[in-house]
Scaffold this active site. Structure first.
Site, PDB file in Angstrom:
ATOM      1  N   LYS A 181       0.839  -1.215   0.000  1.00 50.67           N
ATOM      2  CA  LYS A 181       0.000   0.000   0.000  1.00 50.67           C
ATOM      3  C   LYS A 181       0.870   1.259   0.000  1.00 50.67           C
ATOM      4  CE  LYS A 181      -3.152   3.068   0.703  1.00 50.67           C
ATOM      5  NZ  LYS A 181      -3.973   3.557  -0.391  1.00 50.67           N
ATOM      6  N   LYS A 249       1.458  11.586   5.952  1.00 54.18           N
ATOM      7  CA  LYS A 249       1.622  10.471   6.904  1.00 54.18           C
ATOM      8  C   LYS A 249       2.134   9.214   6.186  1.00 54.18           C
ATOM      9  CE  LYS A 249      -1.921   8.031   7.278  1.00 54.18           C
ATOM     10  NZ  LYS A 249      -2.603   6.859   6.766  1.00 54.18           N
TER      11      LYS A 249
HETATM   12  P1  NAP Z   1     -10.695  10.920   7.285  1.00 50.08           P
HETATM   13  O1  NAP Z   1     -11.919  11.271   6.536  1.00 50.08           O
HETATM   14  O2  NAP Z   1      -9.797  12.004   7.758  1.00 50.08           O
HETATM   15  O3  NAP Z   1     -11.100  10.011   8.514  1.00 50.08           O
HETATM   16  C1  NAP Z   1     -10.177   9.673   9.501  1.00 50.08           C
HETATM   17  C2  NAP Z   1     -10.894   8.892  10.575  1.00 50.08           C
HETATM   18  O4  NAP Z   1      -9.963   8.611  11.652  1.00 50.08           O
HETATM   19  C3  NAP Z   1     -12.061   9.673  11.193  1.00 50.08           C
HETATM   20  O5  NAP Z   1     -13.076   8.777  11.524  1.00 50.08           O
HETATM   21  C4  NAP Z   1     -11.400  10.261  12.436  1.00 50.08           C
HETATM   22  O6  NAP Z   1     -12.300  10.625  13.447  1.00 50.08           O
HETATM   23  C5  NAP Z   1     -10.546   9.088  12.862  1.00 50.08           C
HETATM   24  N1  NAP Z   1      -9.518   9.463  13.834  1.00 50.08           N
HETATM   25  C6  NAP Z   1      -8.479  10.302  13.651  1.00 50.08           C
HETATM   26  N2  NAP Z   1      -7.742  10.384  14.778  1.00 50.08           N
HETATM   27  C7  NAP Z   1      -8.358   9.608  15.707  1.00 50.08           C
HETATM   28  C8  NAP Z   1      -8.084   9.275  17.053  1.00 50.08           C
HETATM   29  N3  NAP Z   1      -7.020   9.770  17.692  1.00 50.08           N
HETATM   30  N4  NAP Z   1      -8.926   8.430  17.672  1.00 50.08           N
HETATM   31  C9  NAP Z   1      -9.986   7.911  17.034  1.00 50.08           C
HETATM   32  N5  NAP Z   1     -10.305   8.178  15.758  1.00 50.08           N
HETATM   33  C10 NAP Z   1      -9.490   9.014  15.094  1.00 50.08           C
HETATM   34  O7  NAP Z   1      -9.742   9.961   6.449  1.00 50.08           O
HETATM   35  P2  NAP Z   1     -10.089   8.862   5.345  1.00 50.08           P
HETATM   36  O8  NAP Z   1      -9.773   9.448   4.027  1.00 50.08           O
HETATM   37  O9  NAP Z   1     -11.405   8.248   5.608  1.00 50.08           O
HETATM   38  O10 NAP Z   1      -8.926   7.810   5.653  1.00 50.08           O
HETATM   39  C11 NAP Z   1      -9.046   6.795   6.643  1.00 50.08           C
HETATM   40  C12 NAP Z   1      -7.884   5.824   6.457  1.00 50.08           C
HETATM   41  O11 NAP Z   1      -7.927   5.249   5.140  1.00 50.08           O
HETATM   42  C13 NAP Z   1      -6.504   6.498   6.563  1.00 50.08           C
HETATM   43  O12 NAP Z   1      -5.589   5.611   7.154  1.00 50.08           O
HETATM   44  C14 NAP Z   1      -6.141   6.764   5.116  1.00 50.08           C
HETATM   45  O13 NAP Z   1      -4.739   6.869   4.931  1.00 50.08           O
HETATM   46  C15 NAP Z   1      -6.722   5.536   4.444  1.00 50.08           C
HETATM   47  N6  NAP Z   1      -7.066   5.698   3.021  1.00 50.08           N
HETATM   48  C16 NAP Z   1      -7.720   6.816   2.556  1.00 50.08           C
HETATM   49  C17 NAP Z   1      -8.031   6.907   1.201  1.00 50.08           C
HETATM   50  C18 NAP Z   1      -8.742   8.084   0.619  1.00 50.08           C
HETATM   51  O14 NAP Z   1      -8.736   8.202  -0.628  1.00 50.08           O
HETATM   52  N7  NAP Z   1      -9.337   8.984   1.385  1.00 50.08           N
HETATM   53  C19 NAP Z   1      -7.704   5.865   0.326  1.00 50.08           C
HETATM   54  C20 NAP Z   1      -7.054   4.750   0.833  1.00 50.08           C
HETATM   55  C21 NAP Z   1      -6.742   4.673   2.174  1.00 50.08           C
HETATM   56  P3  NAP Z   1     -12.917  12.117  13.472  1.00 50.08           P
HETATM   57  O15 NAP Z   1     -14.035  12.133  12.468  1.00 50.08           O
HETATM   58  O16 NAP Z   1     -13.347  12.285  14.864  1.00 50.08           O
HETATM   59  O17 NAP Z   1     -11.783  13.056  13.085  1.00 50.08           O
END
Ligand code: NAP
Length: 303
Positions: A181, A249
């Site tokens: 990844k 990150k």
């Molecule tokens: P996002 O919208 O920023 O969501 C992040 C999530 O993590 C939210 O639910 C957030 O809660 C939670 N979080 C952050 N810090 C926390 C803590 N200390 N304790 C508990 N919960 C916490 O990000 P996303 O795009 O959905 O990405 C989520 C994961 O998938 C990441 O690891 C990212 O690298 C990966 N990913 C993302 C994509 C993409 O295209 N977006 C693609 C592949 C993989 P709050 O809502 O309270 O902030």
């Protein structure tokens, strides 16, 4: 005790599934799991963000641990994952022996192995399953999953994979999924950066960025990614699909692994500095295509 084959045996009762992390990706994945017949309950750190998704919500991760036969996590980074799994209200303390934990967050390979050990110590099966496909793929259920797991755990998780994605590739044991990844994300960052620099210089030098895209997409180095991001950039739509903060990150996690294995990765190192630059300019919550705006500011030209 949950049967290790709970999801691969025909059963009339829907599998209780706890989904932790209802952000851009998790909210859409959880909805697809509910639509495919799992009895989904969700939890998100900011409760407000989870409202209106049509999911039953839990007050704490621990509550979901006690409820679920399958736990799926999709949070920002390793520290967030440690908080939801092992923090004061973490789900590992209450999880059922024999439950399955599938982590879809992007974390480092050593993080994944450490979470696997913590899960095993509590009698849980652990699967790392980082995803690609962005929020559109999460919405449509067409993600690609890079799975690190034992053969048995991979088979156990297959119905979850089918509910959220179009392909799950079993890349090896836990750790291998994160490794692959992170390499993929370096490629995305590199493609996007070269694309952005080309577009911006083309504009400033008085040629046509639209024609540059037409040429790229008619050539051997075409990619659907350039259509997707190129259109958004020309429309100045930097609404988040994948944030600058999260790519920063991932580049850091890649570089940590490269340092550990003594593999020189100068391109990834300079990409991380580019993302650092964008963050320092207040662009951390833009989509990664918004990195170009930091360079627009530097060179005094708009795309
Ligand atoms: P996002 O919208 O920023 O969501 C992040 C999530 O993590 C939210 O639910 C957030 O809660 C939670 N979080 C952050 N810090 C926390 C803590 N200390 N304790 C508990 N919960 C916490 O990000 P996303 O795009 O959905 O990405 C989520 C994961 O998938 C990441 O690891 C990212 O690298 C990966 N990913 C993302 C994509 C993409 O295209 N977006 C693609 C592949 C993989 P709050 O809502 O309270 O902030």
């Amino acid at each position: 005790m949950v049967s290790p084959w709970a999801m691969t045996t025909a059963t009339s009762t829907p599998t209780p599934l706890g989904f932790l992390g209802l952000g851009l990706m998790g909210s859409r994945m959880a909805k697809n799991l509910a639509a495919k017949g799992f009895a989904v309950r969700g939890w998100n750190r900011s409760a407000k963000r989870a409202q209106g998704l049509g999911l039953t919500l839990a007050a704490t991760p621990a509550e979901l641990g006690a409820y679920a036969d399958v736990l799926v996590t999709c949070v920002a980074d390793p520290a967030a994952l440690a908080e939801v799994a092992q923090g004061p209200q973490g789900f590992l303390a209450t999880a059922k022996k024999g439950a399955l934990w599938i982590d879809c967050s992007t974390i480092g390979p050593d993080d994944a192995r450490a979470f696997e050990a913590a899960a095993k110590a509590k009698g849980l099966d652990f699967v790392e399953a980082p995803v690609t496909g962005s929020k559109n793929g999460a919405e449509k259920g067409t993600l690609v999953l890079m799975v690190g797991a034992s053969d048995q755990a991979f088979a156990r998780a297959s119905k979850v994979f089918a509910a959220v994605g179009e392909k799950a590739i079993h890349v090896g044991p836990v750790g291998a999924g994160s490794q692959v990844k992170l390499a993929g994300n370096v490629l995305i960052a590199a493609m996007l950066q070269a694309f952005s620099e080309g577009l911006l210089l083309t504009r400033k030098a008085g040629a046509s960025p639209e024609k540059l895209i037409e040429v790229i997409q008619s050539s051997g180095f075409r990619s659907p990614y350039f259509d997707f991001k190129g259109k958004a950039m020309l429309a100045r739509d930097f609404d988040q699909h994948f944030s600058v903060d999260l790519m920063h990150k991932d580049l850091g996690l890649f570089l940590d692994s490269a340092a550990k294995h003594k593999v020189p990765t100068p391109a990834a190192a300079s990409l991380r500095e580019i993302y650092n630059l964008a963050r320092s300019a207040g662009k951390g919550q833009l989509d990664i295509s918004g990195v170009i705006t930091a360079f627009e500011d530097l060179c005094g030209t708009r795309l």
